[in-house]
Design a protein around this motif. Structure first.
Motif, PDB file in Angstrom:
ATOM      1  N   LEU A 185       0.840  -1.191   0.000  1.00  8.38           N
ATOM      2  CA  LEU A 185       0.000   0.000   0.000  1.00  8.38           C
ATOM      3  C   LEU A 185       0.875   1.240   0.000  1.00  8.38           C
ATOM      4  CD1 LEU A 185      -2.774   1.411   0.198  1.00  8.38           C
ATOM      5  CD2 LEU A 185      -2.521   1.317   2.694  1.00  8.38           C
ATOM      6  N   THR A 186       0.556   2.172  -0.927  1.00  6.46           N
ATOM      7  CA  THR A 186       1.197   3.479  -0.984  1.00  6.46           C
ATOM      8  C   THR A 186       0.125   4.540  -0.796  1.00  6.46           C
ATOM      9  OG1 THR A 186       2.935   2.715  -2.482  1.00  6.46           O
ATOM     10  CG2 THR A 186       2.518   5.079  -2.424  1.00  6.46           C
ATOM     11  N   VAL A 187       0.381   5.483   0.111  1.00  4.85           N
ATOM     12  CA  VAL A 187      -0.537   6.600   0.337  1.00  4.85           C
ATOM     13  C   VAL A 187       0.241   7.890   0.145  1.00  4.85           C
ATOM     14  CG1 VAL A 187      -2.125   7.730   1.936  1.00  4.85           C
ATOM     15  CG2 VAL A 187      -1.854   5.237   2.008  1.00  4.85           C
ATOM     16  N   SER A 188      -0.283   8.791  -0.705  1.00 10.93           N
ATOM     17  CA  SER A 188       0.365  10.069  -0.949  1.00 10.93           C
ATOM     18  C   SER A 188      -0.671  11.182  -0.925  1.00 10.93           C
ATOM     19  CB  SER A 188       1.075  10.068  -2.307  1.00 10.93           C
ATOM     20  OG  SER A 188       1.570  11.364  -2.607  1.00 10.93           O
ATOM     21  N   THR A 189      -0.391  12.219  -0.129  1.00 11.80           N
ATOM     22  CA  THR A 189      -1.297  13.365  -0.075  1.00 11.80           C
ATOM     23  C   THR A 189      -0.756  14.556  -0.853  1.00 11.80           C
ATOM     24  OG1 THR A 189      -0.314  14.147   2.004  1.00 11.80           O
ATOM     25  CG2 THR A 189      -2.207  12.661   2.165  1.00 11.80           C
ATOM     26  N   GLY A 190       0.252  14.335  -1.679  1.00 14.78           N
ATOM     27  CA  GLY A 190       0.807  15.409  -2.483  1.00 14.78           C
ATOM     28  C   GLY A 190       1.902  16.159  -1.746  1.00 14.78           C
TER      29      GLY A 190
END
Length: 322
Positions: A185-190
């Motif tokens: 899982l990869t999570v990116s909020t910018g």
């Protein structure tokens, strides 16, 4: 109002301009496209649409809904049971709410700049794109990527069943319960100030990468205590907080932010690399092949134990013992 007390089959389209009510049992509408331009009242019956669905009025009172083809959701849908969308889904005309026990999307979902609320569990098998925001009130089986311009909120337990990327544009991504990694899982909020919060325990022998730009990362419960995680990467130029103990294959944080460790133990089979300034909130043990601290470490009067090789590039201060 049209009362549908029997099934309808056409080789072409079916268009229902006025309100529709189902009666007498479950109903199947078979055609190239089924277009309901007003409301549909299910009468506690199930509806199967064999073909494409063009839904322009709210569906209520259904026990279940199944659509075999593409679905244009121009209204809300409420069922007491499941909703299954086998073809591609498009949201149109505004924000949409799908209410049911489980909402299963087997193909892609195009948000059209609208927000989607799933009031129930979500089974996501195709990529979600073009959403302004996504909210899931129940458990989520995450098997595809989700992209929003705004927030993503997963209130129930999340299971990652296929490698997935969650992306927002400088907006928060929050997990209100446990996170189980059946795949990476990869999570990116910018690059901006979007926070990442995981309120529940994280487990599963897969990789976890969290990137919050200038926002914060908060892990509120244990990490890898039931099943050791794979590689863990935490990137934020804001504040990162790890509240409980961590077990992983490796742990890497980037430079530029701060890291508060309140869990007492970081245990890796491989390396630990800390690019940002560390503060210890409790007595702490680092256990790993190599512990590399690239910035400062403030002990806060605590003890630090390093079990493994140490590479110290930043000053250590405020420790009661090392």
């Amino acid at each position: 109002m049209l009362d549908l007390g029997a099934n309808v089959t056409t080789t072409g389209t079916q268009t229902y301009t006025g309100a529709v009510a189902l009666s007498g049992g479950n109903r199947t509408l078979t055609g190239s496209t089924i277009n309901t331009r007003s409301t549909l009242a299910g009468g506690n019956n199930g509806l199967t649409i064999t073909g494409a669905a063009d839904i322009d009025g709210d569906y209520t009172g259904l026990s279940s809904l199944s659509v075999s083809g593409a679905a244009d959701l121009g209204a809300n849908v409420t069922t007491t049971g499941t909703q299954t969308y086998s073809g591609a889904v498009t949201l149109s005309g505004g924000n949409r709410t799908l209410t049911g026990t489980t909402i299963a999307t087997r193909s892609t979902l195009a948000g059209g700049g609208n927000a989607l609320t799933i009031a129930g569990a979500a089974d996501i098998d195709g990529a979600y794109t073009g959403l302004s925001s996504l909210t899931v009130t129940g458990a989520t089986d995450l098997g595809a990527n989700v992209t929003t311009t705004g927030t993503q909120t997963y209130s129930g337990a999340v299971t990652v069943s296929a490698a997935s990327v969650l992306s927002s544009a400088n907006s928060n991504v929050s997990f209100g319960s446990t996170l189980s990694l059946g795949d990476d899982l990869t999570v990116s909020t910018g690059a901006g100030a979007g926070d990442i919060v995981v309120a529940g325990a994280i487990d599963g022998a897969k990789a976890l990468s969290l990137s919050a730009g200038t926002g914060s990362i908060t892990l509120s419960e244990t990490v890898g205590q039931t099943r050791r995680l794979g590689a863990v990467t935490l990137n934020s130029s804001g504040a990162t907080t790890i509240t409980k103990a961590v077990k992983a294959a490796s742990l890497t944080t980037n430079a530029g932010g701060t890291l508060l460790l309140n869990g007492g133990s970081v245990d890796t089979t491989g390396a630990q690399t800390y690019g940002e300034a560390i503060t210890l909130g409790v007595d702490t043990t680092f256990k790993g092949a190599t512990i590399h601290t690239q910035s400062t470490l403030n002990g806060g009067g605590r003890t630090l134990t390093i079990e493994g090789a140490a590479e110290i590039d930043g000053a250590y201060s405020g420790l009661s013992s090392l």
